[in-house]
Design a protein around this motif. Structure first.
Motif, PDB file in Angstrom:
ATOM      1  N   MET A  24       0.837  -1.212   0.000  1.00 18.65           N
ATOM      2  CA  MET A  24       0.000   0.000   0.000  1.00 18.65           C
ATOM      3  C   MET A  24       0.865   1.252   0.000  1.00 18.65           C
ATOM      4  SD  MET A  24      -3.149  -1.036   2.547  1.00 18.65           S
ATOM      5  CE  MET A  24      -4.138   0.440   2.270  1.00 18.65           C
ATOM      6  N   GLU A  73       2.089   1.656  -3.471  1.00 16.79           N
ATOM      7  CA  GLU A  73       0.994   2.077  -4.359  1.00 16.79           C
ATOM      8  C   GLU A  73       0.652   3.555  -4.163  1.00 16.79           C
ATOM      9  OE1 GLU A  73      -1.457  -2.006  -4.252  1.00 16.79           O
ATOM     10  OE2 GLU A  73      -2.669  -0.238  -3.718  1.00 16.79           O
ATOM     11  N   HIS A  74       0.570   3.980  -2.925  1.00 13.97           N
ATOM     12  CA  HIS A  74       0.058   5.332  -2.630  1.00 13.97           C
ATOM     13  C   HIS A  74       1.149   6.398  -2.617  1.00 13.97           C
ATOM     14  CE1 HIS A  74      -4.088   4.104  -1.855  1.00 13.97           C
ATOM     15  NE2 HIS A  74      -3.608   3.035  -1.229  1.00 13.97           N
ATOM     16  N   THR A  75       2.394   5.988  -2.377  1.00 18.52           N
ATOM     17  CA  THR A  75       3.434   7.045  -2.256  1.00 18.52           C
ATOM     18  C   THR A  75       4.582   6.810  -3.239  1.00 18.52           C
ATOM     19  OG1 THR A  75       4.818   5.819  -0.691  1.00 18.52           O
ATOM     20  CG2 THR A  75       2.975   7.086   0.239  1.00 18.52           C
ATOM     21  N   ARG A  80       9.124   5.881   4.424  1.00 16.94           N
ATOM     22  CA  ARG A  80       7.734   6.292   4.584  1.00 16.94           C
ATOM     23  C   ARG A  80       7.298   6.157   6.046  1.00 16.94           C
ATOM     24  NH1 ARG A  80       6.406   9.852   1.004  1.00 16.94           N
ATOM     25  NH2 ARG A  80       7.176   9.280  -1.060  1.00 16.94           N
ATOM     26  N   ASP A 140       1.817   8.154   6.268  1.00 21.11           N
ATOM     27  CA  ASP A 140       1.531   7.774   4.866  1.00 21.11           C
ATOM     28  C   ASP A 140       0.548   6.605   4.843  1.00 21.11           C
ATOM     29  OD1 ASP A 140       3.396   9.568   3.548  1.00 21.11           O
ATOM     30  OD2 ASP A 140       4.972   8.388   4.554  1.00 21.11           O
ATOM     31  N   LEU A 141       0.482   5.911   5.970  1.00 17.96           N
ATOM     32  CA  LEU A 141      -0.459   4.780   6.096  1.00 17.96           C
ATOM     33  C   LEU A 141      -0.798   4.630   7.584  1.00 17.96           C
ATOM     34  CD1 LEU A 141      -1.826   2.208   4.749  1.00 17.96           C
ATOM     35  CD2 LEU A 141       0.227   0.960   5.493  1.00 17.96           C
ATOM     36  N   SER A 157      -4.913   9.560   5.690  1.00 16.95           N
ATOM     37  CA  SER A 157      -4.125   8.697   4.776  1.00 16.95           C
ATOM     38  C   SER A 157      -4.920   7.422   4.495  1.00 16.95           C
ATOM     39  CB  SER A 157      -2.822   8.299   5.471  1.00 16.95           C
ATOM     40  OG  SER A 157      -3.155   7.353   6.483  1.00 16.95           O
ATOM     41  N   PRO A 158      -4.428   6.583   3.594  1.00 15.29           N
ATOM     42  CA  PRO A 158      -5.042   5.256   3.427  1.00 15.29           C
ATOM     43  C   PRO A 158      -4.973   4.481   4.743  1.00 15.29           C
ATOM     44  CG  PRO A 158      -3.561   5.744   1.610  1.00 15.29           C
ATOM     45  CD  PRO A 158      -3.365   6.827   2.625  1.00 15.29           C
ATOM     46  N   ASP A 187      -9.177   1.054   3.470  1.00 15.82           N
ATOM     47  CA  ASP A 187      -8.920   0.897   2.029  1.00 15.82           C
ATOM     48  C   ASP A 187      -8.615  -0.566   1.741  1.00 15.82           C
ATOM     49  OD1 ASP A 187      -8.568   3.870   0.933  1.00 15.82           O
ATOM     50  OD2 ASP A 187      -7.813   3.733   2.989  1.00 15.82           O
TER      51      ASP A 187
END
Ligand SMILES: NC(=O)C1=CN([C@@H]2O[C@H](COP(=O)(O)OP(=O)(O)OC[C@H]3O[C@@H](n4cnc5c(N)ncnc54)[C@H](O)[C@@H]3O)[C@@H](O)[C@H]2O)[C@H](O)CC1
Ligand SMILES: [K+]
Length: 481
Positions: A41, A44-46, A52, A120-121, A148-149, A174
């Motif tokens: 994830m 994928e997202h960052t 992160r 970030d997660l 965030s996700p 998510d």
């Protein structure tokens, strides 16, 4: 079919497995799988993993333990991991020690807003299968900072693990990474779970027969009748549709149309909308009354027939034909009001009832409530019928206790006449000889596929859903679906 087990069965199986597995091994297996999804994830997202920021929300049980161990695994990939402990004194000891050893941080709950905002997660390790009641206020308070996700551990906190009911603030994940087997929440609350990933921790051999099932596309594709070289218009089953009236022909057009589009079998219509139905569906053999409709292998009865004496006589006639019956809409109301109409039914004749929540209340005297699987099962027993309880997540229960959940594809089906389309699909499958429970489940599956295809992200109509049935059936055979 995907098996789904209640938390009670899962816990019992986990206990059996824990007894023969080295201490902590199961959790580390679960947590490692969780960390892989967390890294995925982040990427994928960052666009990256290393460097992160991940913030763990940690409750006081093993759900938090999974998250803490996953944080320790993420540290190996140079992820900055911070843990917010809701009950520091009760946080999972070995997991917390592992996180600290790996260089992960524990941050105080008073600083939680910034640690959650800058993540970030966010990993939801608040509560898992031992959740009771609504999310506790201290945990709920953390959710308002999440931007965030979110990755939910085992299940999204704040959602009932066995009914999918949400009674207050809850995590909207998510992605949910669950362990060992699907729980009812994963089929009943898809919007709260997001994408669901199952990590094998070796639990399956301990589980036994599932409590619930979910049809996957391959099951529906295999069950759905397709004409073969030896088939003719009769061999796929002739379905009779007793629906509509001169004033309300629409239900008849929709139900008969769905039956026409569902299989290649012959469709007979009987009722006061014969001319209108014939005009829409020239392939339908339309007559003015059920008494001269000719032989069928199944009946659909109810949509738009009215709840007066005439409707009751139509229902009684159809129930007495000795073939499977799908009773929908007005027929449900008639049965609720005058259950003696069922005396016309040969006890071995399968009956499928398709109530929405209001019709369920008429049938059972109270609304379905939070546990819709239990509700559908109780109605199935009471009426000795397959009960397709409509809702965001349709539940189909059989008198023998079998139950399946149809995970929705959005809420596009909540439109006038959508139920008429569904009942036509059910009737065609009953006429083709499918097990009534499977027929109802497969029809619900295709109905929700057609709804999503017809909508394409914007509201649609029953006619739109009906028009999308062929594409929905084609999509059963395409691997992508
Ligand atoms: N057994 C194993 O080795 C495995 C377990 N896995 C994970 O464990 C959880 C289940 O853990 P458990 O310790 O039974 O309880 P929870 O962590 O779910 O909850 C404990 C804790 O939460 C508090 N709580 C209860 N209800 C609420 C609520 N509504 N709001 C907030 N907090 C609540 C209460 O204090 C409880 O003590 C399971 O989900 C897995 O994540 C893995 O599957 C690996 C194998
Ligand atoms: K959770």
């Amino acid at each position: 079919m995907q098996g789904i087990w209640t938390t009670e069965r899962i816990r019992a199986a986990e206990d059996r497995l824990l007894a023969v597995t080295p201490d902590g091994e199961l959790m580390r297996r679960a947590a490692f799988g969780l960390s892989v999804h967390a890294a995925e994830m982040l990427a994928e997202h960052t666009g990256s993993v290393s460097g992160r920021r991940v913030t763990l929300l940690i409750g006081s049980g093993n759900n938090g333990g999974d998250a803490l161990w996953a944080g320790a695994f993420l540290r190996r990939r140079n992820v900055a991991v911070s843990a917010i402990l809701l009950k520091p004194e009760r946080a999972h000891g070995p997991g917390l020690a592992a996180l600290k050893r790996s260089g992960g941080k524990v941050v105080s709950i008073k600083d939680s807003p910034q640690w959650i905002r800058r993540a970030d997660l966010v990993v939801d390790g608040i509560v898992g299968i031992s959740a009771r009641g609504p999310l506790r206020p201290d945990a709920a308070a953390l959710l308002e900072y999440v931007s965030s996700p979110v990755l939910a551990v085992d299940l999204p906190s704040g959602v009932d693990p066995d009914t999918g009911a949400v009674e207050g603030p809850a995590v909207a994940a998510d992605r949910t990474v669950t362990f060992g087997a699907l729980k009812p929440v994963h089929a009943l609350a898809p919007a709260s779970c997001g994408e669901i990933a199952l990590v094998d921790i070796g639990l399956r051999p301990e589980l036994g027969e599932p409590d619930l099932r979910r049809l996957d596309t391959a099951d529906v594709a295999a069950a759905w009748p397709t004409p073969g070289p030896d088939d003719d218009k009769y061999s796929q089953g002739v379905v009779g549709v007793a629906a509509g009236s001169a004033t309300y022909p629409g239900a008849a057009v929709l139900a008969a149309g769905a039956a026409v589009r569902a299989t290649s079998g012959l469709v007979r219509y009987a009722g006061h909308a014969a001319d209108v139905v014939r005009g829409h569906w020239p392939e339908v053999i339309a007559t003015g009354s059920v008494t001269d409709a000719g032989r069928v292998q199944a009946w659909v009865v109810g949509p738009g027939i009215g709840t007066g004496n005439e409707g009751r006589d139509v229902l009684r006639f159809v129930l007495g034909r000795g073939v499977p019956v799908c009773a929908d809409a007005d027929a449900t109301t008639i049965i609720a009001r005058s259950p003696d109409v069922l005396d016309a039914r040969d006890p071995d004749t399968p009956l499928v009832l398709t109530p929405h929540a209001g019709e369920f209340e008429r049938l059972m005297g109270s609304p379905p409530g939070a546990d819709r699987v239990a509700a559908a099962r109780s109605a199935a027993r009471k009426y000795d019928a397959v009960v397709l309880l409509k809702g965001h997540c349709t539940v189909v229960a059989a008198p023998d206790g079998r139950a399946l959940v149809n995970t929705p594809r959005g809420s596009w089906l909540a439109t006038a006449g959508s139920g008429d389309v569904l009942s036509g699909l059910v009737g065609a499958l009953l006429a083709a000889g499918l097990d009534p429970w499977l027929a109802a489940g497969a029809a619900a599956h295709v109905h929700s596929l057609a709804g999503a295809l017809a909508a394409g992200g914007v509201p649609t109509s029953a006619s739109g859903i009906l028009g999308a049935v062929p594409d929905a059936l084609r999509s059963l055979r395409s691997p992508a679906s």
